[in-house]
Motif scaffolding. Structure first.
Motif, PDB file in Angstrom:
ATOM      1  N   ARG A 116      -0.023   4.405  57.698  1.00  0.00           N
ATOM      2  CA  ARG A 116       0.107   3.028  58.166  1.00  0.00           C
ATOM      3  C   ARG A 116       0.764   2.125  57.124  1.00  0.00           C
ATOM      4  O   ARG A 116       1.297   1.062  57.462  1.00  0.00           O
ATOM      5  N   LYS A 117       0.732   2.498  55.862  1.00  0.00           N
ATOM      6  CA  LYS A 117       1.323   1.676  54.813  1.00  0.00           C
ATOM      7  C   LYS A 117       2.845   1.713  54.831  1.00  0.00           C
ATOM      8  O   LYS A 117       3.484   0.993  54.082  1.00  0.00           O
ATOM      9  N   ARG A 118       3.402   2.567  55.678  1.00  0.00           N
ATOM     10  CA  ARG A 118       4.854   2.621  55.781  1.00  0.00           C
ATOM     11  C   ARG A 118       5.424   1.293  56.295  1.00  0.00           C
ATOM     12  O   ARG A 118       6.508   0.876  55.864  1.00  0.00           O
ATOM     13  N   PHE A 119       4.705   0.616  57.185  1.00  0.00           N
ATOM     14  CA  PHE A 119       5.184  -0.674  57.709  1.00  0.00           C
ATOM     15  C   PHE A 119       5.219  -1.713  56.593  1.00  0.00           C
ATOM     16  O   PHE A 119       6.159  -2.504  56.492  1.00  0.00           O
ATOM     17  N   HIS A 120       4.202  -1.717  55.764  1.00  0.00           N
ATOM     18  CA  HIS A 120       4.183  -2.639  54.622  1.00  0.00           C
ATOM     19  C   HIS A 120       5.289  -2.286  53.632  1.00  0.00           C
ATOM     20  O   HIS A 120       5.902  -3.167  53.024  1.00  0.00           O
TER      21      HIS A 120
END
Length: 554
Positions: A80-84
């Protein structure tokens, strides 16, 4: 950054002296600041979080970029940290564009403008690369590469090094984009970059490793067997197939390495892959009960199973790679050992360091001779025995050299004789194994070196250790020549305009003094009267004469 600070601080002065300030040229070493900051604030150890500090516009961009790299590391376990990650990269690119606009001012020099354009292109390329917009990313990286190449050609070599390094960093990204666009030849370039220079850094490294693994996996699908020492063995383990397919590329990269540091890193990478592959085969041997039973039956019949033979082959690759790596390290140390030491305070290489390397080589050769499935291969056993003799000779030579350093001439001479014994055995047995000696150190060179050292040692032993063991090395001695006539040394100062022949002025030496006597008591001594001993002239006449003649008057 500097332009913005001066605009804030000196605004009243600029209003007063507007005409004079326009002629001033501002500069900002953008790439130098980036590299220095990265090295000083955590990126030397991959700590991107520590690097998130503020230096106005440029450092805002670097802060966002470093945060993105931190999120890239964490995204491996938290997708999920890929979006950040994408948001921070876009933020970095936005700050880069702001920096480029600031540098469009006529007060900024041309070099800084070009660096700002290259930096912005690099950040935009990183965003597009992560979004898999391969064509746009390739255009951005090419723009960045072109600018840095032009800057490198316009400055001195010292300044150009930094630009060349950045070009090397983004070259794998460009080739990766080309591959995804459709250039199939790019995969070969990527493999060479990865083997020779470690591939790209940061986001590129994992993508490149995955691409190479994927390519080898496709090639491994058609690989079913391998032949070694006259026996064909099926290869059913995918990890073993991938490793064996990449073995030739790894060995070619090691041969083409231009320095010892790169060669050492490639050896370590190859050994790590080999250990992982051996572990996979070992687990297969451990879990497959039927294979173990067949291996036990094969042992009774004198032939090991195919899986066990594959394990022996991979172990051979690992052990022989260890031999080659330590031989390469020994060769580098030998060259340093022959170089003159310029810094006396710095510890240089010693023969003991080489002894340790040859110990590891001999241990690996001993393990080679005990590989399962090769006990009855007499040719292989003779080859290993011959290689063992070569490395024993070199190990014995450096043990002798260590004795030379402590002036134990007799022990060193005995060891030199043993070296010659080993080399004679190698020469007598090597006639039928010419191909086995092509990757071994030259024993003929060792024989010549030992012969020269023996004469030097014999002279040193005769002189009782007073002779130097390196008579042809120049030596500047503070002792004057008159005080060392019994020792032979080549002193270059003797041929100069100020030869050190005698000590001048000479030291004072004690000498015996001439004694001086003064009779101080003579003037105070009272001598006895001598009147009765003195002849009385004029007394007695002739009578006295005869009286004295006959002795009557005495």
């Amino acid at each position: 950054m500097a332009a913005e600070q001066q605009n804030e601080v000196k605004m009243p002065q600029m209003e007063e002296n507007k005409e004079n300030s326009i002629d001033e040229s501002l500069g900002l070493e953008i790439l130098q600041i980036i590299k220095d900051s990265q090295q000083q604030h955590g990126l030397r150890h991959g700590d991107y979080q520590r690097y998130r500090h503020l230096l106005l516009v440029l450092m805002e961009a670097e802060r966002a970029w470093s945060y993105a790299m931190q999120l890239k590391q964490e995204a491996n376990t938290e997708p999920r940290k890929r979006f950040h990650l994408l948001a921070r990269l876009r933020k970095a690119a936005k700050h880069g564009e702001q920096l480029e606009k600031l540098c469009e001012s006529p007060r900024v020099d041309a070099k800084t403008k070009l660096e700002a354009q290259a930096y912005t292109a690099y950040l935009n390329g990183m965003v597009q690369f992560e979004l898999q917009e391969w064509k746009s990313a390739m255009e951005s990286f090419n723009k960045c590469k072109t600018i840095y190449e032009k800057l490198a050609s316009a400055f001195t070599e010292e300044q150009a090094v930094l630009y060349h390094q950045r070009v090397e960093e983004i070259s794998p990204n460009i080739r990766y984009c080309a591959y995804n666009i459709g250039d199939q030849n790019a995969i070969n370039d990527l493999m060479q970059m990865r083997l020779s220079a470690g591939g790209g850094g940061g986001m590129m490294a994992e993508k490149l490793e995955a691409l190479i693994t994927q390519t080898r996996a496709k090639q491994a699908a058609v690989m079913s067997e391998v032949e070694w020492r006259g026996r064909t063995v099926p290869v059913k383990i995918d990890k073993a197939r991938i490793f064996l397919l990449g073995l030739a590329d790894n060995e070619a990269a090691i041969i083409q390495a231009d320095n010892e540091e790169t060669k050492e890193r490639l050896y370590e990478s190859l050994l790590a892959e080999c250990r992982d592959t051996i572990q996979a085969v070992r687990e297969e041997l451990r879990t497959d009960v039927k294979q173990r039973e067949r291996a036990a039956e094969g042992a009774d019949s004198g032939k090991v199973s195919n899986l066990q033979y594959l394990h022996s082959y991979l172990t051979y690759i690992k052990l022989w790679t260890v031999v080659r790596r330590n031989e390469s390290m020994a060769h580098a140390l030998q060259a340093k050992l022959k170089e003159p030491q310029t810094d006396e305070n710095k510890r240089g290489p010693r023969p003991q360091d080489l002894i340790r390397l040859y110990d590891i080589i001999l241990q690996s050769l001993a393990e080679l001779s005990s590989l399962q499935g090769l006990e009855e291969d007499h040719t292989f056993q003779k080859e290993v025995a011959l290689k063992t003799l070569v490395y024993k000779a070199y190990r014995c030579f450096y043990i002798a050299q260590s004795y030379v350093l402590v002036k134990k001439w007799s022990e060193a001479l005995v060891l030199y004789e043993r070296v010659l014994k080993y080399t004679r055995e190698v020469q007598s047995k090597a006639k039928s194994f010419n191909n086995s000696l092509k990757d071994l150190p030259d024993v003929q060179e060792l024989i010549a070196e030992v012969s020269a050292e023996k004469y030097s040692l014999q002279a040193a032993a005769i002189l009782g250790g007073r002779a130097r063991l390196q008579p042809f090395s120049l030596h500047k001695d503070p002792v004057p020549l008159s005080d060392r006539l019994d020792n032979f040394r080549l002193d270059p100062t003797l041929l100069s305009k100020q030869p050190n022949l005698v000590q001048f002025p000479p030291d004072f030496q004690p000498i015996p003094c001439k004694p001086l006597f003064f009779d101080l008591a003579l003037n105070h001594v009272a001598f006895p009267p001598l009147d009765d001993k003195v002849e009385q002239k004029g007394k007695g006449g002739i009578t006295g004469y005869f009286r004295g003649f006959f002795g009557f008057g005495s």
